[in-house]
Scaffold this motif. Structure first.
Motif, mmCIF file in Angstrom:
data_model
loop_
_atom_site.group_PDB
_atom_site.id
_atom_site.type_symbol
_atom_site.label_atom_id
_atom_site.label_comp_id
_atom_site.label_asym_id
_atom_site.label_seq_id
_atom_site.Cartn_x
_atom_site.Cartn_y
_atom_site.Cartn_z
ATOM 1 N N PRO A 226 4.722 1.720 -4.537
ATOM 2 C CA PRO A 226 3.831 0.614 -4.287
ATOM 3 C C PRO A 226 3.152 1.028 -2.876
ATOM 4 C CG PRO A 226 5.790 -0.292 -4.795
ATOM 5 C CD PRO A 226 6.027 1.323 -4.679
ATOM 6 N N SER A 227 1.700 0.965 -2.964
ATOM 7 C CA SER A 227 0.898 1.382 -1.671
ATOM 8 C C SER A 227 1.243 0.714 -0.256
ATOM 9 C CB SER A 227 -0.476 0.927 -2.030
ATOM 10 O OG SER A 227 -1.053 1.883 -3.048
ATOM 11 N N VAL A 228 1.877 -0.505 -0.606
ATOM 12 C CA VAL A 228 2.382 -1.247 0.758
ATOM 13 C C VAL A 228 3.331 -0.621 1.418
ATOM 14 C CG1 VAL A 228 1.494 -3.374 -0.214
ATOM 15 C CG2 VAL A 228 4.055 -2.639 -0.491
ATOM 16 N N ARG A 229 4.043 0.395 0.802
ATOM 17 C CA ARG A 229 4.959 1.173 1.713
ATOM 18 C C ARG A 229 4.791 2.831 1.709
ATOM 19 N NH1 ARG A 229 9.034 -0.582 -2.503
ATOM 20 N NH2 ARG A 229 9.331 0.933 -3.943
ATOM 21 N N MET A 230 3.772 3.143 0.693
ATOM 22 C CA MET A 230 3.501 4.431 0.670
ATOM 23 C C MET A 230 2.178 4.903 1.520
ATOM 24 S SD MET A 230 5.783 6.089 -1.431
ATOM 25 C CE MET A 230 5.063 7.369 -2.042
ATOM 26 N N SER A 231 2.229 4.629 3.025
ATOM 27 C CA SER A 231 1.234 4.943 3.603
ATOM 28 C C SER A 231 1.152 6.225 3.980
ATOM 29 C CB SER A 231 1.508 4.057 5.015
ATOM 30 O OG SER A 231 2.605 4.390 5.622
ATOM 31 N N PRO A 232 -0.003 6.886 4.803
ATOM 32 C CA PRO A 232 0.020 8.256 5.319
ATOM 33 C C PRO A 232 1.212 8.639 5.817
ATOM 34 C CG PRO A 232 -2.133 7.066 5.199
ATOM 35 C CD PRO A 232 -1.153 5.926 4.752
ATOM 36 N N SER A 233 1.652 7.560 6.948
ATOM 37 C CA SER A 233 2.726 8.283 7.644
ATOM 38 C C SER A 233 4.089 8.184 6.764
ATOM 39 C CB SER A 233 2.719 7.082 8.798
ATOM 40 O OG SER A 233 3.165 5.661 8.328
ATOM 41 N N ARG A 234 4.178 7.475 5.749
ATOM 42 C CA ARG A 234 5.259 7.657 4.965
ATOM 43 C C ARG A 234 5.274 8.841 4.038
ATOM 44 N NH1 ARG A 234 10.355 7.797 3.690
ATOM 45 N NH2 ARG A 234 11.013 6.855 1.390
ATOM 46 N N GLY A 235 3.967 9.200 3.936
ATOM 47 C CA GLY A 235 3.634 10.488 2.897
ATOM 48 C C GLY A 235 4.204 11.526 3.944
ATOM 49 N N ARG A 236 3.863 11.548 5.198
ATOM 50 C CA ARG A 236 4.379 12.724 5.959
ATOM 51 C C ARG A 236 5.740 12.749 5.974
ATOM 52 N NH1 ARG A 236 -0.371 10.870 8.739
ATOM 53 N NH2 ARG A 236 0.893 9.513 9.989
ATOM 54 N N GLU A 237 6.658 11.579 6.000
ATOM 55 C CA GLU A 237 7.975 11.527 6.130
ATOM 56 C C GLU A 237 8.421 12.175 5.183
ATOM 57 O OE1 GLU A 237 9.158 7.595 6.540
ATOM 58 O OE2 GLU A 237 8.126 7.481 8.759
#
Length: 267
Positions: A226-237
């Motif tokens: 879900p996009s609500v938790r798959m932010s760019p910062s989450r992507g970097r993690e």
């Protein structure tokens, strides 16, 4: 349809029935494929005679047989695909807490071959393992295209055009210039992103599975949720884990390289 061979028509029937496990009536199938009902009935009878299709005794609908699915599973088993992919995917799913999939390249198309779902609570993304990802309109597709030469990438997309598949929400890439710019960025960062494209509210990060002979990628591995938790910062993690999984898959990938793309990579 006059120039289409019976073999091609039979394959069209198999592909259509794969999307309808409940089966289809002969008339419905003939209408969908724009076939004369007599020809559709004849081809279905041949498929049923070879145990590739079954006719329900009550509804008279035709559906694919278990034998058809078993052939695919037998192929996967013989090349060791599940044994190679599943432990890596399961580990990636648990580390990221998201849905993980692998697609393999075959004759210029990407086909879903394995998946893993994290045992997490809350919102979950559970897409069907049906048609493979559209090349220009998904993270997996663009990640794979980024490993081709520009001319080859454009040729792959031109073969189908910038047309969205059925049930596909949208695409951020709608022309060749946008595609080339996007592929350049993917090459620079090593992964692709797709936000609210295949499905509204879903974001995916995908990395190409490298070829040991430095040709086009063998396929791609992706993490989606879900996009609500798959932010760019989450992507970097999650990116270190995703890239590590892609590298590991590339080192032990069991499927032999098709000659078509071996030749493209050296042309």
């Amino acid at each position: 349809m006059a120039n289409v061979s019976p073999i091609e028509r039979a394959l069209d029937i198999i592909e259509l029935l794969a999307d309808h496990p409940e089966g289809l009536a002969v008339s419905d199938l003939a209408r969908r494929l724009k076939l004369p009902k007599s020809i559709a009935h004849r081809l279905l009878a041949i498929l049923a005679d070879r145990d590739f299709a079954i006719q329900d005794g009550v509804t008279q609908h035709y559906r694919l047989s278990i034998r058809t699915a078993a052939l695919g599973l037998r192929f996967f088993g013989n090349i060791g695909l599940n044994e190679v992919c599943q432990p890596i995917l399961s580990r990636l799913a648990q580390r990221t807490g998201e849905f993980v999939r692998v697609c393999a390249e075959e004759n210029g198309e990407l086909v879903w071959v394995a998946m893993a779902q994290a045992n997490s609570e809350g919102l979950r993304y559970d897409p069907p393992m049906d048609a493979g990802p559209a090349l220009h309109a998904t993270a997996n597709g663009r990640a794979w295209l980024s490993t081709l030469k520009e001319a080859d990438a454009l040729a792959q997309v031109r073969s189908k055009g910038f047309i969205l598949p059925r049930n596909h929400a949208s695409s951020s890439v709608t022309n060749e210039q946008q595609l080339l710019e996007e592929l350049k960025q993917i090459r620079e960062r090593g992964y692709a992103i797709s936000a609210d494209e295949s499905v509204v509210g879903i974001t995916a990060f995908a990395a190409p599975i490298p070829d040991r002979e430095e040709g086009p990628a063998r396929g791609c591995v992706s993490v989606a949720g879900p996009s609500v938790r798959m932010s760019p910062s989450r992507g970097r993690e999650i990116m270190p884990d995703l890239l590590a999984a892609a590298k590991e898959l590339g080192e032990i990938w069991p499927i032999p390289r098709l000659k078509k793309f071996a030749s493209i990579s050296t042309s």
